[in-house]
Design a protein around this motif. Sequence first.
Motif, PDB file in Angstrom:
ATOM      1  N   VAL A  47       0.850  -1.194   0.000  1.00 31.83           N
ATOM      2  CA  VAL A  47       0.000   0.000   0.000  1.00 31.83           C
ATOM      3  C   VAL A  47       0.886   1.246   0.000  1.00 31.83           C
ATOM      4  CG1 VAL A  47      -1.620   1.352   1.402  1.00 31.83           C
ATOM      5  CG2 VAL A  47      -2.017  -1.091   1.041  1.00 31.83           C
ATOM      6  N   GLU A  48       1.952   1.249   0.805  1.00 29.71           N
ATOM      7  CA  GLU A  48       2.864   2.391   0.850  1.00 29.71           C
ATOM      8  C   GLU A  48       3.556   2.611  -0.492  1.00 29.71           C
ATOM      9  OE1 GLU A  48       5.611   2.100   4.104  1.00 29.71           O
ATOM     10  OE2 GLU A  48       4.004   1.959   5.581  1.00 29.71           O
ATOM     11  N   ARG A  49       3.944   1.525  -1.153  1.00 33.65           N
ATOM     12  CA  ARG A  49       4.587   1.649  -2.463  1.00 33.65           C
ATOM     13  C   ARG A  49       3.626   2.240  -3.489  1.00 33.65           C
ATOM     14  NH1 ARG A  49       7.197  -3.113  -1.014  1.00 33.65           N
ATOM     15  NH2 ARG A  49       5.647  -4.449  -1.947  1.00 33.65           N
ATOM     16  N   GLN A  50       2.372   1.835  -3.415  1.00 31.22           N
ATOM     17  CA  GLN A  50       1.382   2.309  -4.387  1.00 31.22           C
ATOM     18  C   GLN A  50       0.886   3.718  -4.059  1.00 31.22           C
ATOM     19  OE1 GLN A  50      -1.727  -0.623  -4.727  1.00 31.22           O
ATOM     20  NE2 GLN A  50      -0.337  -2.185  -5.495  1.00 31.22           N
ATOM     21  N   ASN A  51       0.946   4.103  -2.784  1.00 30.93           N
ATOM     22  CA  ASN A  51       0.446   5.408  -2.334  1.00 30.93           C
ATOM     23  C   ASN A  51       1.453   6.062  -1.398  1.00 30.93           C
ATOM     24  OD1 ASN A  51      -2.368   5.091  -3.449  1.00 30.93           O
ATOM     25  ND2 ASN A  51      -2.308   3.330  -2.050  1.00 30.93           N
ATOM     26  N   PRO A  52       2.555   6.570  -1.909  1.00 33.22           N
ATOM     27  CA  PRO A  52       3.604   7.104  -1.037  1.00 33.22           C
ATOM     28  C   PRO A  52       3.133   8.270  -0.163  1.00 33.22           C
ATOM     29  CG  PRO A  52       4.152   7.407  -3.364  1.00 33.22           C
ATOM     30  CD  PRO A  52       2.894   6.624  -3.306  1.00 33.22           C
ATOM     31  N   LYS A  53       2.116   8.995  -0.563  1.00 38.81           N
ATOM     32  CA  LYS A  53       1.622  10.123   0.253  1.00 38.81           C
ATOM     33  C   LYS A  53       0.960   9.645   1.534  1.00 38.81           C
ATOM     34  CE  LYS A  53       1.052  13.266  -3.578  1.00 38.81           C
ATOM     35  NZ  LYS A  53       0.136  14.125  -4.344  1.00 38.81           N
ATOM     36  N   LEU A  54       0.442   8.400   1.540  1.00 41.99           N
ATOM     37  CA  LEU A  54      -0.199   7.857   2.746  1.00 41.99           C
ATOM     38  C   LEU A  54       0.835   7.482   3.797  1.00 41.99           C
ATOM     39  CD1 LEU A  54      -2.890   5.486   1.194  1.00 41.99           C
ATOM     40  CD2 LEU A  54      -3.241   7.763   2.148  1.00 41.99           C
TER      41      LEU A  54
END
Length: 84
Positions: A75-82
């Motif tokens: 999830v972090e890789r796909q959404n670095p802003k999160l």
Amino acid sequence: MCGTGLELGTWARIDDDCPIEFVALQDEVEMSVGGRRSGFDLVLTEGGLETLVIAAQGALRGLRERAANEDAEEVERQNPKLAG
């Protein structure tokens, strides 16, 4: 057994649909994994069964924690802003 509690050199893969059966006797449990006479059989005392259950619970917890961590990393890789 010679002091270690176990002497055996074998392994078995247990999948979701692998039959596991048991028979509780007076002072031990006979457990069959994969079917009687064609699978892997265990004979466990109450203490041995408890040790197996505790180890299996720890292994399952570790497997689930690893999967959860891998999911969170994805999830972090796909959404670095999160992440931050």
